[in-house]
Design a protein around this motif. Structure first.
Motif, PDB file in Angstrom:
ATOM      1  N   UNK A 138       0.851  -1.187   0.000  1.00  0.00           N
ATOM      2  CA  UNK A 138       0.000   0.000   0.000  1.00  0.00           C
ATOM      3  C   UNK A 138       0.889   1.240   0.000  1.00  0.00           C
ATOM      4  N   UNK A 139       1.904   1.201  -0.867  1.00  0.00           N
ATOM      5  CA  UNK A 139       2.844   2.315  -1.033  1.00  0.00           C
ATOM      6  C   UNK A 139       3.529   2.686   0.280  1.00  0.00           C
ATOM      7  N   UNK A 140       3.681   1.722   1.164  1.00  0.00           N
ATOM      8  CA  UNK A 140       4.404   1.999   2.405  1.00  0.00           C
ATOM      9  C   UNK A 140       3.504   2.365   3.574  1.00  0.00           C
ATOM     10  N   UNK A 141       2.182   2.318   3.365  1.00  0.00           N
ATOM     11  CA  UNK A 141       1.278   2.588   4.490  1.00  0.00           C
ATOM     12  C   UNK A 141       1.380   1.457   5.518  1.00  0.00           C
ATOM     13  N   UNK A 142       1.751   0.255   5.044  1.00  0.00           N
ATOM     14  CA  UNK A 142       2.025  -0.856   5.972  1.00  0.00           C
ATOM     15  C   UNK A 142       3.308  -1.573   5.546  1.00  0.00           C
ATOM     16  N   UNK A 143       3.897  -2.286   6.499  1.00  0.00           N
ATOM     17  CA  UNK A 143       5.063  -3.124   6.215  1.00  0.00           C
ATOM     18  C   UNK A 143       4.661  -4.569   6.451  1.00  0.00           C
ATOM     19  N   UNK A 144       4.923  -5.426   5.450  1.00  0.00           N
ATOM     20  CA  UNK A 144       4.593  -6.845   5.575  1.00  0.00           C
ATOM     21  C   UNK A 144       5.880  -7.622   5.799  1.00  0.00           C
ATOM     22  N   UNK A 145       5.867  -8.474   6.810  1.00  0.00           N
ATOM     23  CA  UNK A 145       6.981  -9.414   6.985  1.00  0.00           C
ATOM     24  C   UNK A 145       6.510 -10.754   6.465  1.00  0.00           C
ATOM     25  N   UNK A 271       2.309  20.104  -0.578  1.00  0.00           N
ATOM     26  CA  UNK A 271       1.519  20.130   0.654  1.00  0.00           C
ATOM     27  C   UNK A 271       1.801  18.911   1.531  1.00  0.00           C
ATOM     28  N   UNK A 272       2.078  17.773   0.875  1.00  0.00           N
ATOM     29  CA  UNK A 272       2.361  16.561   1.656  1.00  0.00           C
ATOM     30  C   UNK A 272       1.166  15.638   1.779  1.00  0.00           C
ATOM     31  N   UNK A 273       0.364  15.554   0.703  1.00  0.00           N
ATOM     32  CA  UNK A 273      -0.777  14.630   0.686  1.00  0.00           C
ATOM     33  C   UNK A 273      -0.279  13.198   0.855  1.00  0.00           C
ATOM     34  N   UNK A 274      -1.151  12.344   1.376  1.00  0.00           N
ATOM     35  CA  UNK A 274      -0.725  10.986   1.746  1.00  0.00           C
ATOM     36  C   UNK A 274      -0.078  10.246   0.580  1.00  0.00           C
ATOM     37  N   UNK A 275      -0.637  10.432  -0.630  1.00  0.00           N
ATOM     38  CA  UNK A 275      -0.063   9.660  -1.749  1.00  0.00           C
ATOM     39  C   UNK A 275       1.337  10.155  -2.121  1.00  0.00           C
ATOM     40  N   UNK A 276       1.671  11.394  -1.788  1.00  0.00           N
ATOM     41  CA  UNK A 276       3.051  11.866  -1.989  1.00  0.00           C
ATOM     42  C   UNK A 276       3.934  11.400  -0.827  1.00  0.00           C
ATOM     43  N   UNK A 277       3.408  11.572   0.361  1.00  0.00           N
ATOM     44  CA  UNK A 277       4.131  11.226   1.571  1.00  0.00           C
ATOM     45  C   UNK A 277       4.688   9.792   1.516  1.00  0.00           C
ATOM     46  N   UNK A 278       3.852   8.841   1.077  1.00  0.00           N
ATOM     47  CA  UNK A 278       4.289   7.442   1.076  1.00  0.00           C
ATOM     48  C   UNK A 278       5.443   7.195   0.113  1.00  0.00           C
ATOM     49  N   UNK A 279       5.599   8.060  -0.886  1.00  0.00           N
ATOM     50  CA  UNK A 279       6.684   7.869  -1.851  1.00  0.00           C
ATOM     51  C   UNK A 279       8.024   8.400  -1.385  1.00  0.00           C
ATOM     52  N   UNK A 280       8.022   9.263  -0.335  1.00  0.00           N
ATOM     53  CA  UNK A 280       9.287   9.895   0.060  1.00  0.00           C
ATOM     54  C   UNK A 280       9.558   9.830   1.558  1.00  0.00           C
ATOM     55  N   UNK A 281       8.659   9.171   2.302  1.00  0.00           N
ATOM     56  CA  UNK A 281       8.762   9.196   3.760  1.00  0.00           C
ATOM     57  C   UNK A 281      10.037   8.504   4.253  1.00  0.00           C
ATOM     58  N   UNK A 282      10.614   7.619   3.434  1.00  0.00           N
ATOM     59  CA  UNK A 282      11.831   6.935   3.867  1.00  0.00           C
ATOM     60  C   UNK A 282      13.112   7.667   3.484  1.00  0.00           C
ATOM     61  N   UNK A 283      12.965   8.928   3.093  1.00  0.00           N
ATOM     62  CA  UNK A 283      14.157   9.748   2.877  1.00  0.00           C
ATOM     63  C   UNK A 283      14.839   9.928   4.227  1.00  0.00           C
ATOM     64  N   UNK A 284      16.180  10.025   4.205  1.00  0.00           N
ATOM     65  CA  UNK A 284      16.882  10.166   5.495  1.00  0.00           C
ATOM     66  C   UNK A 284      16.510  11.497   6.150  1.00  0.00           C
ATOM     67  N   UNK A 285      16.601  12.567   5.400  1.00  0.00           N
ATOM     68  CA  UNK A 285      16.235  13.883   5.937  1.00  0.00           C
ATOM     69  C   UNK A 285      15.299  14.571   4.944  1.00  0.00           C
TER      70      UNK A 285
ATOM     71  N   UNK B 122      -0.826  -4.258  -3.223  1.00  0.00           N
ATOM     72  CA  UNK B 122       0.310  -5.062  -2.766  1.00  0.00           C
ATOM     73  C   UNK B 122       1.643  -4.657  -3.394  1.00  0.00           C
ATOM     74  N   UNK B 123       1.605  -3.786  -4.402  1.00  0.00           N
ATOM     75  CA  UNK B 123       2.845  -3.264  -5.007  1.00  0.00           C
ATOM     76  C   UNK B 123       3.813  -4.361  -5.444  1.00  0.00           C
ATOM     77  N   UNK B 124       3.299  -5.471  -5.946  1.00  0.00           N
ATOM     78  CA  UNK B 124       4.199  -6.583  -6.247  1.00  0.00           C
ATOM     79  C   UNK B 124       4.896  -6.504  -7.602  1.00  0.00           C
TER      80      UNK B 124
END
Lengths: 327, 249
Positions: A138-145, A271-285, B122-124
């Protein structure tokens, strides 16, 4: 799981991609934990001479397929070579960079090896010797193990997430020739056409200067280009500016664009809408420049400047020129 | 031209995603579903091909009973008929999806088989290539442009820094990137007309999943940082912080 770890070390031209070194480094780490060998697979044109470089990142053996017909990714040719290498070496785990090539290749291999792929993983762990892969969905909204029940376990690794690190002492890998009998294919790979002068893809960039609706129009991206150039970064865009036709889709960061994890992400007029946020939230800074102090982006940026991008960005470019000694 | 487009319902990209109480799946109870955006680009491509060359667009979808509104939407967007492979299992394994689709597609004659490059849930990024490998046909992934003439296709696949041009004879499969097309809007009249288009429903048994989900978690929250200041005068301090505190420049 006694089989080796097989890593696809992707090249572009005759050079390895950074993601190849990242994958070989991660493969070495797992190989040490599992007490197995690490083999790297290199496919391309003019790559043979570079193969020993992979020993620096820990490869015990490098399997090379070097042929002019392999200069660009050909799905059938690469699949056949990788499949032959896998059948010959019987790996427990196959690591592939999650680049455009790797994302195309991995599922094809899985079908022919009767196994499954964990896509775009950001972390690999071992649980009693069994690999557990973490992947955003879900574009990073969740993490699956997840675990792959079959073998070999095929994993694609998101570029720029794993760190390439040289091992000490460097290994002196044996070089093996891959089978290069190419299959018949109905596909003909004609040529690579470039978008322009951009050297780095967003997914590989260390610094991204991104613009959104607040940029007001396509002509104003020039100021972002200037800042990116001074800093050695590339320009990205929000969905709003891509949908408005200001920027190409290849620049889009977010859920229906690229997922990026640069060292520094500078969001200008976004603005930082959720669909943008998920694409860049893992930037270091993350740095945000926006005239609206209530913009959601300030809720997750590390540093913010409230102000007009047309004043702040040129000032930042001037200051960075001073910093990098370019003025 | 016989065109098949594989489509699927996914949660809207704006939806808030909630983890189910079992900690191993996502709760989609009150989520709004849409056609997977990448498949909407592919469907539009298929409809444009039919408008140019004639023929028929068939959509194939694998999913639960509740996929019907999505199917009607796809029919309103220009597909001629639909095949609904009904399966109520939660699918976490793209290879299981690919096998179910390939089993159906073996009995359908087509020239062009279209997919989205990935599902936005699922972005697979796996199913299109897998189906093509199972069927033994060419597949060009992540395409931004498709040209067809005299039974040959020229596809542009988006890669880092540019595009790779691939030619193939038909039948062939393609997976669509965002730039492929701009989807049209369905008019009210088309939405009504969609109800009269044929939908074939088949129950399918999927192969067991080759993946085992250990857990589903939210990513660690990102703590808000600081407002460095206002306007251009805040810039020198920002550069100092990036250098000395964040150490990223």
């Amino acid at each position: 799981m006694a089989g080796p770890i097989l890593v696809f070390a992707e090249s572009t031209g005759s050079e390895f991609r950074k993601a190849a070194f990242e994958a070989v480094t991660e493969g070495r780490r797992l190989a040490d934990l599992l007490r197995v060998e690490e083999y790297a697979l290199v496919i391309g044109s003019g790559v043979k001479g570079h193969a020993p470089e992979l020993g620096k990142y820990g490869a015990d053996k490098v399997i090379v397929a070097d042929d002019p017909s392999l200069a660009l990714f050909h799905p059938d040719y690469y699949r056949k070579i990788a499949l032959d290498a896998a059948k010959k070496t019987n790996p427990g785990i196959i690591l592939i960079p999650a680049t455009s090539t790797g994302k195309d290749l991995a599922p094809r291999l899985a079908i022919h090896l009767n196994t499954a792929v964990a896509s775009e993983c950001t972390q690999l762990e071992l649980d009693n010797g069994e690999m557990v892969a973490t992947r955003p969905a879900y574009a990073g909204k969740v993490l699956i193990k997840l675990k792959i029940k079959t073998s070999p376990k095929i994993v694609t690794l998101r570029p720029n997430v794993f760190t390439a690190k040289e091992v000490s002492p460097a290994r002196n890998p044996t070089i093996d020739q891959a089978l290069t009998e190419l299959p018949n294919s109905r596909m003909v790979v004609k040529e690579f056409v470039t978008h322009g002068a951009k050297k780095l893809d967003l997914t590989e960039a260390g610094i991204i200067v991104s613009g959104g609706r607040g940029m007001g129009g396509p002509e104003n991206y020039r100021i972002l280009g200037e800042l990116a150039e001074v800093m050695g970064g590339v320009v990205g865009a929000s969905r709003a500016s891509v949908d408005a036709g200001w920027r190409p889709h290849s620049d889009q960061v977010g859920q229906t664009g690229r997922t990026v994890s640069p060292t520094l992400y500078i969001a200008c007029g976004i603005s930082g809408a959720i669909q943008h946020r998920v694409g860049m939230i893992n930037s270091k800074v993350i740095v945000a420049i926006n005239k609206d102090p209530e913009a959601p982006i300030f809720g997750f940026a590390d540093y913010g400047i409230v102000g007009d991008v047309f004043e702040v960005v040129p000032a930042l470019t001037r200051e960075m020129k001073k910093f990098y000694g370019k003025s | 031209m016989r065109i098949v487009v594989c489509v699927r319902r996914v949660p809207d990209t704006a939806a808030r995603i909630k983890i189910a109480p079992d900690g191993k799946s996502v709760d989609t109870f009150d989520v709004e579903f849409v056609i997977n955006p990448y498949e909407e680009y592919a469907l539009e491509e298929g409809v444009q091909l039919r408008e140019k060359y004639g023929g028929e667009v068939t959509i194939v979808t694998l999913g639960p009973e509740k996929s019907t509104p999505m199917i009607l939407k796809a029919l309103a967007l220009g597909a001629d008929k639909a095949i609904h492979l009904k399966s109520d299992n939660f699918l976490n394994d793209p290879s299981a999806t690919a096998h179910a689709l390939a089993d159906e597609l073996r009995s359908i004659e087509f020239d062009v088989l279209l997919f989205g490059k990935k599902g936005v849930d699922d972005d697979n990024h796996q199913v299109g290539q897998m189906v093509a490998e199972l069927l033994g046909i060419p597949c060009v992934t992540q395409i931004v442009k498709l040209e067809i003439s005299n039974g040959m296709a020229t596809a542009y696949r988006e890669v880092e820094g540019g595009a790779i041009v691939v030619e193939t004879s038909l039948p062939a499969a393609f997976t669509g990137e965002k730039d492929l097309t701009v989807p049209r809007y369905a008019s009210l009249r088309e939405l009504v007309a969609a109800r009269k288009k044929p939908i074939v429903v088949k129950n399918v048994q999927q192969q067991p999943s080759l993946l085992e989900v250990v857990s589903v978690q939210y990513p660690p929250p990102r703590t808000p940082g600081k407002i460095v200041g206002k306007g251009a005068e805040a810039v020198p301090l920002l550069v100092k912080l990036l250098h000395e505190e964040a150490k990223v420049i």
